[in-house]
Write a protein that holds these residues in place. Structure first.
Motif, PDB file in Angstrom:
ATOM      1  N   THR A 156      62.351  19.712  67.239  1.00 44.79           N
ATOM      2  CA  THR A 156      61.577  20.613  66.385  1.00 44.79           C
ATOM      3  C   THR A 156      62.301  20.888  65.067  1.00 44.79           C
ATOM      4  O   THR A 156      61.672  21.080  64.028  1.00 44.79           O
ATOM      5  N   GLN A 157      63.620  20.913  65.110  1.00 43.86           N
ATOM      6  CA  GLN A 157      64.399  21.145  63.897  1.00 43.86           C
ATOM      7  C   GLN A 157      64.481  19.901  63.019  1.00 43.86           C
ATOM      8  O   GLN A 157      64.578  20.000  61.796  1.00 43.86           O
ATOM      9  N   LEU A 158      64.448  18.728  63.633  1.00 41.37           N
ATOM     10  CA  LEU A 158      64.548  17.483  62.875  1.00 41.37           C
ATOM     11  C   LEU A 158      63.197  17.026  62.322  1.00 41.37           C
ATOM     12  O   LEU A 158      63.108  16.593  61.169  1.00 41.37           O
ATOM     13  N   MET A 159      62.135  17.149  63.110  1.00 40.66           N
ATOM     14  CA  MET A 159      60.819  16.693  62.658  1.00 40.66           C
ATOM     15  C   MET A 159      60.333  17.454  61.438  1.00 40.66           C
ATOM     16  O   MET A 159      59.706  16.884  60.543  1.00 40.66           O
ATOM     17  N   ARG A 160      60.607  18.742  61.383  1.00 41.19           N
ATOM     18  CA  ARG A 160      60.021  19.599  60.351  1.00 41.19           C
ATOM     19  C   ARG A 160      60.497  19.255  58.950  1.00 41.19           C
ATOM     20  O   ARG A 160      59.838  19.615  57.959  1.00 41.19           O
ATOM     21  N   HIS A 161      61.620  18.544  58.831  1.00 40.47           N
ATOM     22  CA  HIS A 161      62.115  18.160  57.513  1.00 40.47           C
ATOM     23  C   HIS A 161      61.635  16.778  57.086  1.00 40.47           C
ATOM     24  O   HIS A 161      61.900  16.359  55.958  1.00 40.47           O
ATOM     25  N   LEU A 162      60.941  16.087  57.977  1.00 39.07           N
ATOM     26  CA  LEU A 162      60.541  14.704  57.690  1.00 39.07           C
ATOM     27  C   LEU A 162      59.044  14.531  57.481  1.00 39.07           C
ATOM     28  O   LEU A 162      58.613  13.671  56.720  1.00 39.07           O
ATOM     29  N   ALA A 163      58.242  15.313  58.182  1.00 33.09           N
ATOM     30  CA  ALA A 163      56.783  15.155  58.115  1.00 33.09           C
ATOM     31  C   ALA A 163      56.124  16.506  57.869  1.00 33.09           C
ATOM     32  O   ALA A 163      56.730  17.561  58.065  1.00 33.09           O
ATOM     33  N   ARG A 164      54.861  16.467  57.436  1.00 34.54           N
ATOM     34  CA  ARG A 164      54.106  17.698  57.230  1.00 34.54           C
ATOM     35  C   ARG A 164      53.980  18.471  58.533  1.00 34.54           C
ATOM     36  O   ARG A 164      53.933  17.895  59.628  1.00 34.54           O
ATOM     37  N   GLU A 165      53.869  19.784  58.406  1.00 34.15           N
ATOM     38  CA  GLU A 165      53.790  20.644  59.589  1.00 34.15           C
ATOM     39  C   GLU A 165      52.602  20.297  60.473  1.00 34.15           C
ATOM     40  O   GLU A 165      52.731  20.249  61.701  1.00 34.15           O
ATOM     41  N   ASP A 166      51.440  20.029  59.881  1.00 35.71           N
ATOM     42  CA  ASP A 166      50.272  19.731  60.707  1.00 35.71           C
ATOM     43  C   ASP A 166      50.430  18.412  61.448  1.00 35.71           C
ATOM     44  O   ASP A 166      49.953  18.260  62.577  1.00 35.71           O
ATOM     45  N   VAL A 167      51.113  17.445  60.830  1.00 32.26           N
ATOM     46  CA  VAL A 167      51.373  16.161  61.494  1.00 32.26           C
ATOM     47  C   VAL A 167      52.294  16.369  62.686  1.00 32.26           C
ATOM     48  O   VAL A 167      52.046  15.851  63.784  1.00 32.26           O
ATOM     49  N   VAL A 168      53.356  17.129  62.482  1.00 30.74           N
ATOM     50  CA  VAL A 168      54.294  17.416  63.573  1.00 30.74           C
ATOM     51  C   VAL A 168      53.573  18.116  64.726  1.00 30.74           C
ATOM     52  O   VAL A 168      53.773  17.782  65.904  1.00 30.74           O
ATOM     53  N   ARG A 169      52.720  19.055  64.403  1.00 31.58           N
ATOM     54  CA  ARG A 169      51.998  19.793  65.438  1.00 31.58           C
ATOM     55  C   ARG A 169      51.047  18.868  66.211  1.00 31.58           C
ATOM     56  O   ARG A 169      50.978  18.924  67.446  1.00 31.58           O
ATOM     57  N   GLU A 170      50.312  18.038  65.483  1.00 31.59           N
ATOM     58  CA  GLU A 170      49.366  17.134  66.158  1.00 31.59           C
ATOM     59  C   GLU A 170      50.083  16.193  67.118  1.00 31.59           C
ATOM     60  O   GLU A 170      49.667  16.008  68.266  1.00 31.59           O
ATOM     61  N   LEU A 171      51.190  15.627  66.678  1.00 33.05           N
ATOM     62  CA  LEU A 171      51.937  14.696  67.530  1.00 33.05           C
ATOM     63  C   LEU A 171      52.556  15.408  68.728  1.00 33.05           C
ATOM     64  O   LEU A 171      52.586  14.868  69.839  1.00 33.05           O
ATOM     65  N   THR A 172      53.032  16.627  68.504  1.00 34.85           N
ATOM     66  CA  THR A 172      53.675  17.388  69.583  1.00 34.85           C
ATOM     67  C   THR A 172      52.660  17.868  70.609  1.00 34.85           C
ATOM     68  O   THR A 172      52.930  17.865  71.817  1.00 34.85           O
ATOM     69  N   TYR A 173      51.479  18.281  70.152  1.00 29.70           N
ATOM     70  CA  TYR A 173      50.446  18.778  71.062  1.00 29.70           C
ATOM     71  C   TYR A 173      49.776  17.654  71.865  1.00 29.70           C
ATOM     72  O   TYR A 173      49.350  17.874  72.996  1.00 29.70           O
TER      73      TYR A 173
END
Length: 267
Positions: A156-173
């Motif tokens: 969660t700490q690494l993804m947030r600096h690389l991709a948009r928040e909504d992209v990170v959320r979609e992939l994680t969910y």
């Protein structure tokens, strides 16, 4: 470490490989320990200027070993061998998190070379390095949701600096699988190449030919830039630059360029 991770060192570049090829380099207790041990060795390795991280066989890392899920139920461990994930064992990280976070904390640049799959914990480990090269058909997934879990190897700490928040959320969910081309478009992959390890080693050799003092200072600055306020970041730039100006390696950078020759930097 030797049956899970290998390190070959030449001309300032450490070629680090996950070597559990028969299990697609899946994460079992020995692999967790092997990665952490390798990181500790690299942190104090004389003459180290760059690291390349890759996996042998068909994959970079398939994530948590399937046998470990049975251990969770039978032994009550949150992760194999770890009962209490809230305990900080490696600075700000616990033992599993350290497998991904240590690449960020190493004082030199790290390049991940990804092929096959990087699922779950394997994906998070690939996010720890500074740079990622991958094949177009490499497959990635924030797969923890499939098992009713959350990404907990610093993801969660690494993804947030690389991709948009909504992209990170979609992939994680959803835990959906995406390929190397998609990963590059999202920001998780730096370059899509046919042979990630060869490309990573080439870049590592290029980095190793630069002033090691400036490279390490750059990593400190860039690590801090994502977690500090502007005033602190600007001051840190000034402090790092003040130390570099007029230093032996900085003068060597000037002279080697003026004389059009290879630099002879001191470690």
């Amino acid at each position: 470490m030797k049956d899970r991770v290998s390190i070959d060192f030449k001309d300032g570049v450490a070629d680090v490989r996950l070597i559990r090829a028969d299990k697609m380099n899946a994460l079992d207790p020995a692999m967790f320990e092997g990665i952490i041990e390798a990181g500790a060795k690299l942190a104090t390795m004389p003459g180290l200027r760059c690291v390349v991280l890759s996996g042998e066989g068909k994959a970079f890392c398939a994530g948590l070993d399937m046998g470990s899920f049975a251990a969770m139920k039978a032994e009550g461990d949150a992760v194999p061998g770890v009962r209490d994930l809230t305990k900080r064992t490696h600075g700000i990280a616990n033992r599993p998190q350290q497998c991904a976070w240590l690449w960020r904390e190493l004082p030199v640049p790290v390049i991940a070379a990804v092929h096959g799959v990087a699922f779950g914990g394997g994906f998070q480990i690939a996010l720890g390095p500074d740079i990622r090269y991958a094949t177009a058909d490499a497959r990635f997934s924030v797969m923890e949701i499939k098992w009713g879990l959350v990404p907990d190897l610093a993801g969660t700490q690494l993804m947030r600096h690389l991709a948009r928040e909504d992209v990170v959320r979609e992939l994680t969910y959803t835990g959906r699988i995406f390929n190397g081309v998609e990963a590059r478009e999202m920001g998780f992959v730096t370059k899509v190449v046919e042979d990630p390890r060869a490309a990573a080693l080439e870049t590592a050799r290029e980095i190793a030919a630069k002033s090691p003092d400036a490279i390490r200072a750059n990593k400190r600055l860039l690590n801090a830039a994502v977690a500090t306020d502007a005033a602190s970041g600007l001051m840190m730039e000034s402090v790092e630059q003040q130390k570099l100006i007029g230093s032996p390696n900085q003068l060597e950078a000037i002279m080697s360029n003026l004389q059009k020759r290879a630099a002879n930097y001191r470690d």
